[in-house]
Design an enzyme around this catalytic site. Sequence first.
Site, PDB file in Angstrom:
ATOM      1  N   LYS A   1     -82.348 -70.845 -17.382  1.00  0.00           N
ATOM      2  CA  LYS A   1     -81.823 -70.685 -16.492  1.00  0.00           C
ATOM      3  C   LYS A   1     -80.939 -69.235 -16.528  1.00  0.00           C
ATOM      4  O   LYS A   1     -80.637 -68.790 -15.432  1.00  0.00           O
ATOM      5  CB  LYS A   1     -80.571 -71.672 -16.383  1.00  0.00           C
ATOM      6  CG  LYS A   1     -80.939 -73.162 -16.109  1.00  0.00           C
ATOM      7  CD  LYS A   1     -79.722 -74.227 -16.179  1.00  0.00           C
ATOM      8  CE  LYS A   1     -80.071 -75.221 -17.016  1.00  0.00           C
ATOM      9  NZ  LYS A   1     -78.888 -76.114 -17.309  1.00  0.00           N
ATOM     10  N   GLY A   2     -81.023 -68.810 -17.675  1.00  0.00           N
ATOM     11  CA  GLY A   2     -80.164 -67.524 -17.787  1.00  0.00           C
ATOM     12  C   GLY A   2     -80.555 -66.186 -17.035  1.00  0.00           C
ATOM     13  O   GLY A   2     -79.684 -65.714 -16.620  1.00  0.00           O
TER      14      GLY A   2
ATOM     15  N   GLU B   1     -86.164 -61.796 -18.474  1.00  0.00           N
ATOM     16  CA  GLU B   1     -85.171 -62.579 -19.217  1.00  0.00           C
ATOM     17  C   GLU B   1     -83.806 -61.991 -19.101  1.00  0.00           C
ATOM     18  O   GLU B   1     -83.627 -60.820 -18.536  1.00  0.00           O
ATOM     19  CB  GLU B   1     -85.878 -62.315 -20.583  1.00  0.00           C
ATOM     20  CG  GLU B   1     -86.507 -63.497 -21.539  1.00  0.00           C
ATOM     21  CD  GLU B   1     -85.609 -64.638 -21.696  1.00  0.00           C
ATOM     22  OE1 GLU B   1     -84.442 -64.678 -20.869  1.00  0.00           O
ATOM     23  OE2 GLU B   1     -85.635 -65.356 -22.702  1.00  0.00           O
TER      24      GLU B   1
ATOM     25  N   ASP C   1     -83.048 -61.569 -28.080  1.00  0.00           N
ATOM     26  CA  ASP C   1     -82.150 -61.434 -29.329  1.00  0.00           C
ATOM     27  C   ASP C   1     -83.198 -61.258 -30.462  1.00  0.00           C
ATOM     28  O   ASP C   1     -83.436 -60.586 -30.962  1.00  0.00           O
ATOM     29  CB  ASP C   1     -81.152 -62.897 -29.219  1.00  0.00           C
ATOM     30  CG  ASP C   1     -80.347 -62.934 -30.545  1.00  0.00           C
ATOM     31  OD1 ASP C   1     -80.037 -61.947 -31.022  1.00  0.00           O
ATOM     32  OD2 ASP C   1     -79.976 -64.337 -30.625  1.00  0.00           O
TER      33      ASP C   1
ATOM     34  N   LYS D   1     -80.350 -57.154 -27.763  1.00  0.00           N
ATOM     35  CA  LYS D   1     -79.703 -57.194 -28.526  1.00  0.00           C
ATOM     36  C   LYS D   1     -80.533 -56.868 -30.022  1.00  0.00           C
ATOM     37  O   LYS D   1     -80.990 -57.665 -30.725  1.00  0.00           O
ATOM     38  CB  LYS D   1     -79.060 -58.626 -28.810  1.00  0.00           C
ATOM     39  CG  LYS D   1     -77.934 -58.828 -29.458  1.00  0.00           C
ATOM     40  CD  LYS D   1     -77.259 -60.101 -29.731  1.00  0.00           C
ATOM     41  CE  LYS D   1     -76.581 -60.708 -28.674  1.00  0.00           C
ATOM     42  NZ  LYS D   1     -76.302 -62.183 -29.456  1.00  0.00           N
TER      43      LYS D   1
ATOM     44  N   PHE E   1     -71.571 -62.359 -29.112  1.00  0.00           N
ATOM     45  CA  PHE E   1     -71.974 -63.303 -28.278  1.00  0.00           C
ATOM     46  C   PHE E   1     -71.554 -62.965 -26.734  1.00  0.00           C
ATOM     47  O   PHE E   1     -70.324 -62.815 -26.285  1.00  0.00           O
ATOM     48  CB  PHE E   1     -71.289 -64.898 -28.606  1.00  0.00           C
ATOM     49  CG  PHE E   1     -72.167 -65.845 -27.870  1.00  0.00           C
ATOM     50  CD1 PHE E   1     -73.329 -66.360 -28.601  1.00  0.00           C
ATOM     51  CD2 PHE E   1     -71.730 -66.445 -26.740  1.00  0.00           C
ATOM     52  CE1 PHE E   1     -73.959 -67.360 -27.894  1.00  0.00           C
ATOM     53  CE2 PHE E   1     -72.594 -67.192 -26.035  1.00  0.00           C
ATOM     54  CZ  PHE E   1     -73.773 -67.665 -26.572  1.00  0.00           C
TER      55      PHE E   1
ATOM     56  N   ARG F   1     -71.999 -68.589 -16.395  1.00  0.00           N
ATOM     57  CA  ARG F   1     -73.095 -68.224 -15.566  1.00  0.00           C
ATOM     58  C   ARG F   1     -72.487 -67.514 -14.518  1.00  0.00           C
ATOM     59  O   ARG F   1     -73.236 -66.514 -14.080  1.00  0.00           O
ATOM     60  CB  ARG F   1     -73.992 -69.226 -15.371  1.00  0.00           C
ATOM     61  CG  ARG F   1     -74.773 -69.813 -16.690  1.00  0.00           C
ATOM     62  CD  ARG F   1     -75.816 -70.588 -16.077  1.00  0.00           C
ATOM     63  NE  ARG F   1     -76.460 -71.752 -17.012  1.00  0.00           N
ATOM     64  CZ  ARG F   1     -77.279 -71.223 -17.983  1.00  0.00           C
ATOM     65  NH1 ARG F   1     -77.795 -70.062 -18.140  1.00  0.00           N
ATOM     66  NH2 ARG F   1     -77.685 -72.351 -19.110  1.00  0.00           N
TER      67      ARG F   1
HETATM   68  P1  IMP Z   1     -84.219 -65.227 -28.747  1.00  0.00           P
HETATM   69  O1  IMP Z   1     -85.455 -66.156 -28.952  1.00  0.00           O
HETATM   70  O2  IMP Z   1     -83.500 -65.446 -30.250  1.00  0.00           O
HETATM   71  O3  IMP Z   1     -84.728 -64.009 -28.375  1.00  0.00           O
HETATM   72  O4  IMP Z   1     -83.615 -65.958 -28.081  1.00  0.00           O
HETATM   73  C1  IMP Z   1     -83.160 -65.320 -26.504  1.00  0.00           C
HETATM   74  C2  IMP Z   1     -82.493 -66.544 -26.002  1.00  0.00           C
HETATM   75  O5  IMP Z   1     -81.183 -67.022 -26.645  1.00  0.00           O
HETATM   76  C3  IMP Z   1     -81.909 -65.963 -24.764  1.00  0.00           C
HETATM   77  O6  IMP Z   1     -82.775 -65.898 -23.560  1.00  0.00           O
HETATM   78  C4  IMP Z   1     -80.587 -66.418 -24.379  1.00  0.00           C
HETATM   79  O7  IMP Z   1     -80.696 -67.965 -23.718  1.00  0.00           O
HETATM   80  C5  IMP Z   1     -80.133 -66.908 -25.734  1.00  0.00           C
HETATM   81  N1  IMP Z   1     -78.893 -65.912 -26.129  1.00  0.00           N
HETATM   82  C6  IMP Z   1     -79.441 -64.991 -27.208  1.00  0.00           C
HETATM   83  N2  IMP Z   1     -78.213 -64.428 -27.340  1.00  0.00           N
HETATM   84  C7  IMP Z   1     -77.218 -64.784 -26.303  1.00  0.00           C
HETATM   85  C8  IMP Z   1     -75.947 -64.352 -26.434  1.00  0.00           C
HETATM   86  O8  IMP Z   1     -75.137 -63.421 -26.814  1.00  0.00           O
HETATM   87  N3  IMP Z   1     -75.227 -65.148 -25.386  1.00  0.00           N
HETATM   88  C9  IMP Z   1     -76.090 -66.053 -24.758  1.00  0.00           C
HETATM   89  N4  IMP Z   1     -76.951 -66.534 -24.807  1.00  0.00           N
HETATM   90  C10 IMP Z   1     -77.670 -65.784 -25.865  1.00  0.00           C
HETATM   91 MG    MG Z   2     -82.644 -67.661 -21.979  1.00  0.00          MG
END
Ligand code: IMP
Ligand code: MG
Length: 179
Positions: A42-43, A98, A102, A130, A151, A164
């Site tokens: 949903k992000g 996206e 992260d 990030k 965060f 959100r």
């Molecule tokens: P990845 O697989 O670790 O790259 O995860 C990415 C997903 O983790 C993003 O699409 C977000 O939904 C969630 N995420 C990563 N960092 C944050 C943050 O700082 N705040 C909120 N959600 C995060």
């Molecule tokens: Mg996400």
Amino acid sequence: MQQDLQEILFSEAALNERVSELGAQITKDYEGKALTVVGILKGSNIFTSDLVRKINLPLKMDFMAVSSYGNATESTGVVQILKDLDKSIEGEHLLIVEDIVDSGLTLKYLKEILIARQPASIKICTLLDKPARRKENITPDYTGFEVPDEFIVGYGIDYAERYRNLPVVGILKREVYEK
Ligand code: IMP
Ligand code: MG
């Protein structure tokens, strides 16, 4: 809600300006191509909605909802598809949108799944990057802003499904999630 932020990183005006710039760049890059914008729910819902209105091309929109298995704070790289695309993407130029990259595990897995469906091309547009926590060799093709290893919430991005609807992007106070 804003009192739960330690710091505002990007104001509404800053977000609006950057989204317009990304839209203009994407408009140039996809001129004459069959573009499908794939929002990852949903992000990226709010970002996707604003971005497509800054892309001055005919395009299709579709959505996927994914969630990572394993513990809630870090993704494991195994992605569960909660909602799949509605239409075939064969021959389409895909732009995955996206909220935040992260570790990169989610996108790496997603990209592998989608490549198997034979789109003409796949690129990634993320609002936030990030890079400090990257585990996979994933580099977004379009990035709104880089963020520090904190965060983040707002503009579609949640903590436990909240924040959100914050119109800004900021760093959530530690006391909110450590209590
Ligand atoms: P990845 O697989 O670790 O790259 O995860 C990415 C997903 O983790 C993003 O699409 C977000 O939904 C969630 N995420 C990563 N960092 C944050 C943050 O700082 N705040 C909120 N959600 C995060
Ligand atoms: Mg996400």
